[in-house]
Design an enzyme around this catalytic site. Structure first.
Site, PDB file in Angstrom:
ATOM      1  N   SER A  91       0.698  -1.189   0.208  1.00 31.72           N
ATOM      2  CA  SER A  91       0.013  -0.083   0.011  1.00 31.72           C
ATOM      3  C   SER A  91       1.016   1.338  -0.080  1.00 31.72           C
ATOM      4  O   SER A  91       1.630   1.429  -0.994  1.00 31.72           O
ATOM      5  CB  SER A  91      -1.014   0.059   0.833  1.00 31.72           C
ATOM      6  OG  SER A  91      -1.877   0.933   1.006  1.00 31.72           O
ATOM      7  N   HIS A 141      -1.933  -0.792  -4.739  1.00 36.28           N
ATOM      8  CA  HIS A 141      -3.134  -0.878  -5.062  1.00 36.28           C
ATOM      9  C   HIS A 141      -3.954   0.584  -5.031  1.00 36.28           C
ATOM     10  O   HIS A 141      -3.311   1.367  -4.485  1.00 36.28           O
ATOM     11  CB  HIS A 141      -4.003  -1.850  -3.807  1.00 36.28           C
ATOM     12  CG  HIS A 141      -3.921  -1.306  -2.730  1.00 36.28           C
ATOM     13  ND1 HIS A 141      -5.270  -0.691  -1.935  1.00 36.28           N
ATOM     14  CD2 HIS A 141      -2.905  -1.285  -1.823  1.00 36.28           C
ATOM     15  CE1 HIS A 141      -4.642  -0.300  -0.783  1.00 36.28           C
ATOM     16  NE2 HIS A 141      -3.431  -0.810  -0.523  1.00 36.28           N
TER      17      HIS A 141
END
Length: 126
Positions: free
Chosen positions: A18, A56
């Site tokens: 992330s 993501h």
């Protein structure tokens, strides 16, 4: 990290997921790396083959928002996604469509795949 005079060296120890992968890609070119801690003194700018990188799209808690807040949060989220996408494009050298497609879902990469993708510069050889 791009606006300070000293060089910034980024190192991932095991997993950069992330926002961790976003910070990892932000280091100066040929100074982004990831290594397990026991190899750190040996290869300071290398990524271990056992490390993982995950990218993501940004997410938010829409389910908790009122209707008006939902719209404002969605607009901010789209702006944030655009900024993050542009940074990944700039730092990795990948086309916009590739980065946009990759950000649509969680993409887990091995060390070699992260190097091919342009997120890290070096892979350690043991």
């Amino acid at each position: 990290m791009q606006f300070v005079p000293p060089d910034i060296h980024t190192i991932c120890l095991g997993l950069a997921a992330s926002m961790g992968s976003f910070i990892l890609v932000g280091g100066n070119n040929y100074q982004t790396s990831s290594i397990p801690s026991r190899l750190a003194p040996m290869k300071p700018y290398a990524i271990s083959k056992r490390c993982l990188v995950m990218i993501h799209q940004p997410a938010a808690g829409f389910y908790e928002a009122q209707a008006g807040e939902f719209v404002m949060e969605a607009e901010e989220l789209l702006k944030l996604r655009e900024i993050i996408t542009k940074v990944y494009v700039q730092r990795t050298g990948k086309p916009l469509w590739v980065v946009s497609e990759d950000l649509e879902r969680d993409v887990f990469m091995s060390a070699t795949e992260a190097q091919t993708h342009g997120i890290v510069d070096l892979v350690a050889v043991q």
